[in-house]
Design a protein around this motif. Structure first.
Motif, PDB file in Angstrom:
ATOM      1  N   TYR A 228       0.808  -1.220   0.000  1.00  0.00           N
ATOM      2  CA  TYR A 228       0.000   0.000   0.000  1.00  0.00           C
ATOM      3  C   TYR A 228       0.844   1.276   0.000  1.00  0.00           C
ATOM      4  CZ  TYR A 228      -3.310  -3.582   0.267  1.00  0.00           C
ATOM      5  OH  TYR A 228      -4.001  -4.710  -0.055  1.00  0.00           O
TER       6      TYR A 228
ATOM      7  N   TYR B 153      12.864  -3.249  -4.945  1.00  0.00           N
ATOM      8  CA  TYR B 153      11.537  -3.862  -4.895  1.00  0.00           C
ATOM      9  C   TYR B 153      11.685  -5.342  -4.545  1.00  0.00           C
ATOM     10  CZ  TYR B 153       7.338  -6.080  -6.808  1.00  0.00           C
ATOM     11  OH  TYR B 153       6.224  -6.863  -6.988  1.00  0.00           O
ATOM     12  N   ARG B 154      11.255  -5.686  -3.338  1.00  0.00           N
ATOM     13  CA  ARG B 154      11.355  -7.058  -2.808  1.00  0.00           C
ATOM     14  C   ARG B 154      12.804  -7.577  -2.868  1.00  0.00           C
ATOM     15  NH1 ARG B 154       6.959  -5.425  -1.758  1.00  0.00           N
ATOM     16  NH2 ARG B 154       4.995  -6.586  -1.783  1.00  0.00           N
TER      17      ARG B 154
ATOM     18  N   TYR C 140      -2.091   5.294  -2.123  1.00  0.00           N
ATOM     19  CA  TYR C 140      -2.574   4.067  -2.756  1.00  0.00           C
ATOM     20  C   TYR C 140      -4.105   4.135  -2.773  1.00  0.00           C
ATOM     21  CZ  TYR C 140      -1.714  -0.845  -4.020  1.00  0.00           C
ATOM     22  OH  TYR C 140      -1.590  -2.045  -4.673  1.00  0.00           O
TER      23      TYR C 140
ATOM     24  N   LYS D 294      -9.148  -9.698   0.348  1.00  0.00           N
ATOM     25  CA  LYS D 294      -8.647 -10.477  -0.805  1.00  0.00           C
ATOM     26  C   LYS D 294      -7.546 -11.489  -0.509  1.00  0.00           C
ATOM     27  CE  LYS D 294      -6.676  -6.217  -2.677  1.00  0.00           C
ATOM     28  NZ  LYS D 294      -6.521  -5.490  -3.905  1.00  0.00           N
TER      29      LYS D 294
ATOM     30  N   SER E 257       1.981 -13.054  -1.977  1.00  0.00           N
ATOM     31  CA  SER E 257       2.242 -13.077  -3.429  1.00  0.00           C
ATOM     32  C   SER E 257       3.324 -14.113  -3.715  1.00  0.00           C
ATOM     33  CB  SER E 257       2.763 -11.725  -3.909  1.00  0.00           C
ATOM     34  OG  SER E 257       1.856 -10.701  -3.620  1.00  0.00           O
TER      35      SER E 257
ATOM     36  N   PHE F  60       4.619 -14.541  -6.778  1.00  0.00           N
ATOM     37  CA  PHE F  60       5.499 -13.936  -7.792  1.00  0.00           C
ATOM     38  C   PHE F  60       5.633 -12.445  -7.522  1.00  0.00           C
ATOM     39  CE2 PHE F  60       3.011 -17.366  -9.689  1.00  0.00           C
ATOM     40  CZ  PHE F  60       4.003 -18.194 -10.177  1.00  0.00           C
TER      41      PHE F  60
ATOM     42  N   ASN G  44       5.627  -8.548  -9.072  1.00  0.00           N
ATOM     43  CA  ASN G  44       5.105  -7.859 -10.251  1.00  0.00           C
ATOM     44  C   ASN G  44       6.270  -7.701 -11.225  1.00  0.00           C
ATOM     45  OD1 ASN G  44       2.363  -7.571  -9.558  1.00  0.00           O
ATOM     46  ND2 ASN G  44       2.870  -5.918  -8.141  1.00  0.00           N
TER      47      ASN G  44
ATOM     48  N   GLU H 200      -4.534 -13.720 -14.086  1.00  0.00           N
ATOM     49  CA  GLU H 200      -6.000 -13.813 -14.231  1.00  0.00           C
ATOM     50  C   GLU H 200      -6.400 -13.897 -15.710  1.00  0.00           C
ATOM     51  OE1 GLU H 200      -8.252 -10.826 -12.121  1.00  0.00           O
ATOM     52  OE2 GLU H 200     -10.133 -11.522 -13.017  1.00  0.00           O
TER      53      GLU H 200
ATOM     54  N   GLN I 188      -7.296 -13.463  -5.589  1.00  0.00           N
ATOM     55  CA  GLN I 188      -6.054 -12.723  -5.878  1.00  0.00           C
ATOM     56  C   GLN I 188      -5.103 -13.687  -6.572  1.00  0.00           C
ATOM     57  OE1 GLN I 188      -3.255 -11.450  -6.161  1.00  0.00           O
ATOM     58  NE2 GLN I 188      -3.243  -9.338  -5.458  1.00  0.00           N
ATOM     59  N   ALA I 189      -4.967 -13.549  -7.878  1.00  0.00           N
ATOM     60  CA  ALA I 189      -4.262 -14.565  -8.660  1.00  0.00           C
ATOM     61  C   ALA I 189      -2.749 -14.610  -8.427  1.00  0.00           C
ATOM     62  CB  ALA I 189      -4.553 -14.349 -10.147  1.00  0.00           C
TER      63      ALA I 189
ATOM     64  N   GLU J  28       8.657 -14.759  -5.852  1.00  0.00           N
ATOM     65  CA  GLU J  28       9.031 -13.934  -4.697  1.00  0.00           C
ATOM     66  C   GLU J  28       9.355 -14.810  -3.484  1.00  0.00           C
ATOM     67  OE1 GLU J  28       6.698 -12.238  -1.442  1.00  0.00           O
ATOM     68  OE2 GLU J  28       6.382 -10.545  -2.804  1.00  0.00           O
TER      69      GLU J  28
END
Ligand code: FAD
Ligand code: EPU
Length: 339
Positions: A131, A164-165, A196, A227, A239, A241, A243, A280, A298-299, A335
């Motif tokens: 977020y 990022y991650r 967000y 979700k 998650s 994976f 993004n 999705e 949440q795919a 991830e």
């Protein structure tokens, strides 16, 4: 006192709820415990796996080595000015409880990261984020112990190469440090980040127009609960994976074919694609194979739907990767840490 156990089921120690055994298992309750452990033959002669809450791990087989569960506890205020505080939390503190503690004290900065499972010590590993906030935004420093020499080392933000991650602890220093504490610089003012979109929508639905730090936390909790599966009920690791980041050219070519594609532009000119949307669009939401499934709400999240094995989850992730690549020519990256 060190209590090294043998042949322990790791099912209670991973939020996927996957059955796997560890040859040895030990919980450390103090830094001295770890320094003592370093000198034991079992430690010296075996592979090691440090765990916190086990919420970002997938066991695909037994772990033939020593699992070290970090149980270091304690939260300390180490500095205070009129505007800010520095709070040091021991690595074994539960992340969400620590966030709630900071909110109770009216410290601002962690509220968007409410309800992320796991422990404080793992938070810098992948620079946890949600977020619109990542821990790098509030990170002050961390303390760690070298897993071979036992040397103590302090890492400032610039030493951690947060992305990022990502962090240096997943790359250059992989398996080289046990993180013992993390310190955060939090604001004493209500510097809220509601950029967000979903947060503002949720605050509106809650009937709040002048939100406090507690309201933002509650809004984030509500969105997440709507979700994301609760690991206490359905095994998962959030998650599965990341993004995907693609070049402007690749993005434009995809956009011309898939007008609805969900994307965000990045400061470096590239684009981030919502991997959940890609998955999705492959028709995989709710898809199940050998008890492992793509979460229906949440795919990006893979779940242990029916007492599955870690291999079943891994094979499903391979299938998802292939489908997304076939349709979009985008390679997703996992991830979750695969053991
Ligand atoms: P573990 O799974 O125990 O370990 C993760 C990695 O860190 C492993 O490689 C482990 O060896 C290493 N490690 C753990 N502790 C230490 C230590 N003290 N020293 C050195 N290495 C260590 N993540 C996000 O970023 N954002 C989210 O919004 C988010 N949502 C989630 C929602 C759900 C429902 C779930 C199940 C997971 C979610 N996650 C999210 C992923 C996960 O919660 C985080 O990555 C969390 O920080 C993992 O903490 P942990 O203590 O469970 O780590
Ligand atoms: N979307 C779909 N279908 C889906 C899922 C997502 O179309 O099945 C699209 C929607 O348009 C949605 C957009 O993707 O608006 C983004 O979805 P969401 O807000 O749920 O976030 P995300 O990008 O899927 C990321 C993090 C989460 C974090 C949330 C909120 C990663 C890999 N995941 O998910 O982190 O909580 O944003 O900030 O970056 C985690 O790391 O484990 C994790 C849960």
């Amino acid at each position: 006192m060190l209590n090294i156990k043998e042949n322990i089921s790791l099912k209670p120690f991973n939020t996927f709820g996957i059955e796997a055994y560890g040859t040895y298992f030990v919980e450390i309750n103090s830094i001295d415990d770890f320094l003592l452990l370093l000198k034991t033959d079992i430690y010296i002669n075996n592979l090691k796996l440090i765990i916190g809450g086990g919420s970002n791990i997938l066991f695909t087989k037994d772990f033939n080595g020593l699992v070290i569960k970090n149980n270091l506890k304690g939260i300390e205020l180490i500095n205070e000015t009129t505007d800010e505080v520095i709070i040091k939390a021991a690595a074994g503190e539960n992340w969400h409880e620590f966030v709630q503690w900071s909110i109770k004290n009216n410290f601002c900065g962690l509220e968007n990261l409410s309800l992320i499972p796991g422990c404080v010590g793992a938070s810098p590993m992948q620079n946890i984020g949600a977020y619109g906030v990542e821990i790098k935004d509030v990170f002050y420093e961390l303390e760690a112990i070298h897993t071979i020499t036992g040397e103590k080392k302090t890492f400032k933000k610039d030493d951690c190469a947060f992305g990022y991650r990502e962090s240096v602890f997943k790359t250059k220093y992989k398996n080289q440090f046990l993180i013992t504490s993390v310190s955060f610089k939090l604001s004493k003012h209500q510097n809220l980040n509601t950029s967000y979109g979903a947060i503002n929508t949720e605050l509106e639905a809650m009937g709040i127009n002048k939100p406090t730090v507690k309201d933002v936390s509650k809004a984030v909790i509500n969105i997440r609960q709507s979700k994301l599966p609760d690991p206490k009920i359905t095994g998962n690791a959030g998650s599965f994976f990341k993004n995907a980041e693609v070049s402007k050219e690749k993005y434009e070519s995809l956009k011309s074919q898939f007008e609805e594609i969900v994307s965000y532009s990045l400061p470096n000119g590239n684009f981030k694609l919502a991997a959940g949307w890609l998955i999705e669009q492959c028709g995989l939401k709710g898809f199940e194979k050998n008890g492992a499934a793509v979460h229906a709400k949440q795919a990006l999240v893979l779940i242990n739907k029916n007492n599955c094995t870690g291999t079943a989850v891994f094979e499903l992730s391979d299938y998802v990767l292939q489908k997304v690549f076939d349709k979009f020519g985008v390679i997703l990256e996992r991830e979750v840490n695969i053991i």
